[in-house]
Design a protein around this motif. Structure first.
Motif, PDB file in Angstrom:
ATOM      1  N   TYR A 192      73.390  39.809 -42.072  1.00 57.73           N
ATOM      2  CA  TYR A 192      73.371  39.535 -40.627  1.00 57.73           C
ATOM      3  C   TYR A 192      74.460  38.524 -40.266  1.00 57.73           C
ATOM      4  N   ALA A 193      74.531  37.447 -41.036  1.00 58.50           N
ATOM      5  CA  ALA A 193      75.508  36.394 -40.757  1.00 58.50           C
ATOM      6  C   ALA A 193      76.942  36.906 -40.920  1.00 58.50           C
ATOM      7  N   CYS A 194      77.176  37.779 -41.873  1.00 55.22           N
ATOM      8  CA  CYS A 194      78.518  38.345 -42.070  1.00 55.22           C
ATOM      9  C   CYS A 194      78.989  39.060 -40.820  1.00 55.22           C
ATOM     10  N   ARG A 195      78.095  39.778 -40.188  1.00 51.90           N
ATOM     11  CA  ARG A 195      78.468  40.502 -38.962  1.00 51.90           C
ATOM     12  C   ARG A 195      78.751  39.555 -37.808  1.00 51.90           C
ATOM     13  N   ARG A 196      78.213  38.355 -37.859  1.00 53.45           N
ATOM     14  CA  ARG A 196      78.393  37.406 -36.759  1.00 53.45           C
ATOM     15  C   ARG A 196      79.572  36.457 -36.975  1.00 53.45           C
ATOM     16  N   VAL A 197      79.760  35.986 -38.198  1.00 58.58           N
ATOM     17  CA  VAL A 197      80.777  34.957 -38.437  1.00 58.58           C
ATOM     18  C   VAL A 197      81.730  35.278 -39.578  1.00 58.58           C
ATOM     19  N   GLY A 198      81.568  36.426 -40.218  1.00 61.28           N
ATOM     20  CA  GLY A 198      82.434  36.784 -41.337  1.00 61.28           C
ATOM     21  C   GLY A 198      81.899  36.247 -42.652  1.00 61.28           C
ATOM     22  N   PRO A 199      82.305  36.865 -43.759  1.00 58.81           N
ATOM     23  CA  PRO A 199      81.742  36.508 -45.070  1.00 58.81           C
ATOM     24  C   PRO A 199      82.075  35.102 -45.547  1.00 58.81           C
ATOM     25  N   GLU A 200      83.235  34.569 -45.143  1.00 56.65           N
ATOM     26  CA  GLU A 200      83.616  33.238 -45.611  1.00 56.65           C
ATOM     27  C   GLU A 200      82.666  32.167 -45.082  1.00 56.65           C
ATOM     28  N   VAL A 201      82.223  32.327 -43.857  1.00 58.12           N
ATOM     29  CA  VAL A 201      81.359  31.344 -43.215  1.00 58.12           C
ATOM     30  C   VAL A 201      79.884  31.679 -43.436  1.00 58.12           C
ATOM     31  N   ALA A 202      79.585  32.958 -43.625  1.00 60.68           N
ATOM     32  CA  ALA A 202      78.189  33.403 -43.734  1.00 60.68           C
ATOM     33  C   ALA A 202      77.435  32.681 -44.840  1.00 60.68           C
ATOM     34  N   GLU A 203      78.080  32.474 -45.952  1.00 63.64           N
ATOM     35  CA  GLU A 203      77.414  31.799 -47.071  1.00 63.64           C
ATOM     36  C   GLU A 203      76.936  30.405 -46.675  1.00 63.64           C
ATOM     37  N   ASP A 204      77.787  29.662 -45.989  1.00 63.29           N
ATOM     38  CA  ASP A 204      77.421  28.313 -45.549  1.00 63.29           C
ATOM     39  C   ASP A 204      76.315  28.347 -44.503  1.00 63.29           C
ATOM     40  N   VAL A 205      76.409  29.286 -43.575  1.00 67.93           N
ATOM     41  CA  VAL A 205      75.409  29.392 -42.506  1.00 67.93           C
ATOM     42  C   VAL A 205      74.042  29.745 -43.093  1.00 67.93           C
ATOM     43  N   VAL A 206      74.015  30.642 -44.072  1.00 65.12           N
ATOM     44  CA  VAL A 206      72.747  31.007 -44.713  1.00 65.12           C
ATOM     45  C   VAL A 206      72.187  29.807 -45.482  1.00 65.12           C
ATOM     46  N   ALA A 207      73.042  29.080 -46.172  1.00 61.60           N
ATOM     47  CA  ALA A 207      72.581  27.881 -46.887  1.00 61.60           C
ATOM     48  C   ALA A 207      71.984  26.867 -45.921  1.00 61.60           C
ATOM     49  N   GLU A 208      72.646  26.650 -44.792  1.00 59.95           N
ATOM     50  CA  GLU A 208      72.126  25.726 -43.782  1.00 59.95           C
ATOM     51  C   GLU A 208      70.796  26.224 -43.215  1.00 59.95           C
ATOM     52  N   THR A 209      70.673  27.544 -43.080  1.00 62.72           N
ATOM     53  CA  THR A 209      69.433  28.132 -42.573  1.00 62.72           C
ATOM     54  C   THR A 209      68.270  27.819 -43.504  1.00 62.72           C
ATOM     55  N   PHE A 210      68.463  28.026 -44.798  1.00 68.81           N
ATOM     56  CA  PHE A 210      67.379  27.761 -45.742  1.00 68.81           C
ATOM     57  C   PHE A 210      67.098  26.269 -45.890  1.00 68.81           C
ATOM     58  N   LEU A 211      68.108  25.446 -45.739  1.00 71.81           N
ATOM     59  CA  LEU A 211      67.880  24.001 -45.762  1.00 71.81           C
ATOM     60  C   LEU A 211      67.022  23.586 -44.567  1.00 71.81           C
ATOM     61  N   ALA A 212      67.360  24.120 -43.383  1.00 66.88           N
ATOM     62  CA  ALA A 212      66.565  23.824 -42.184  1.00 66.88           C
ATOM     63  C   ALA A 212      65.143  24.362 -42.329  1.00 66.88           C
ATOM     64  N   ALA A 213      65.007  25.577 -42.867  1.00 65.86           N
ATOM     65  CA  ALA A 213      63.674  26.167 -43.063  1.00 65.86           C
ATOM     66  C   ALA A 213      62.852  25.329 -44.029  1.00 65.86           C
ATOM     67  N   PHE A 214      63.488  24.867 -45.093  1.00 61.99           N
ATOM     68  CA  PHE A 214      62.792  24.034 -46.070  1.00 61.99           C
ATOM     69  C   PHE A 214      62.277  22.757 -45.396  1.00 61.99           C
ATOM     70  N   ARG A 215      63.110  22.154 -44.589  1.00 63.52           N
ATOM     71  CA  ARG A 215      62.713  20.915 -43.906  1.00 63.52           C
ATOM     72  C   ARG A 215      61.615  21.152 -42.879  1.00 63.52           C
TER      73      ARG A 215
END
Length: 130
Positions: A46-69
């Motif tokens: 999903y993130a790749c379609r929105r921001v491209g693969p280079e940024v998607a990895e970071d956005v997904v990591a931030e998502t799981f960090l926020a979810a964890f918190r």
């Protein structure tokens, strides 16, 4: 026989639903990794379609960090965490785009446009960076 798998020092039954994993992760934080393993691929696509693969990895990591918190506030009556995770991901994508815009460039799909004082000053496409 119940199939289990080890995640760190904890043993996690594979049959647990998302809500059960989140509930158990409140006292055993290492179990939250099972949610990442289960849903990171979907969120990354999903993130790749929105921001491209280079940024998607970071956005997904931030998502799981926020979810964890935020896991203590998760409604355990909702068995599927995907809508919750996707909501967090959408906010992270928006946050990323605001940051990109404030730094003087915009991302449109795979195209990154550099904004200068008088308009477009550079254009990079296809994940070439810039």
């Amino acid at each position: 026989m119940r199939v289990s798998r080890s995640l760190g020092d904890a043993v996690l039954p594979v049959s647990l639903g998302d809500a059960e994993i989140i509930g158990h992760s409140r006292t055993h934080p290492e179990l939250f990794g099972a949610l990442f393993e289960r849903h990171s691929g979907t969120l990354f696509r999903y993130a790749c379609r929105r921001v491209g693969p280079e940024v998607a990895e970071d956005v997904v990591a931030e998502t799981f960090l926020a979810a964890f918190r935020q896991r203590a506030r998760y409604d355990l009556n909702r068995s599927d965490a995907r809508p919750w995770l996707l909501g967090i991901l959408v906010r992270e994508v928006s946050r990323h785009r605001r940051k990109e815009t404030s730094q003087g460039h915009c991302v449109f799909g795979r195209w990154r446009i550099e904004l200068g004082l008088y308009g477009v000053t550079g254009l990079c496409g296809g994940g070439q960076g810039g």
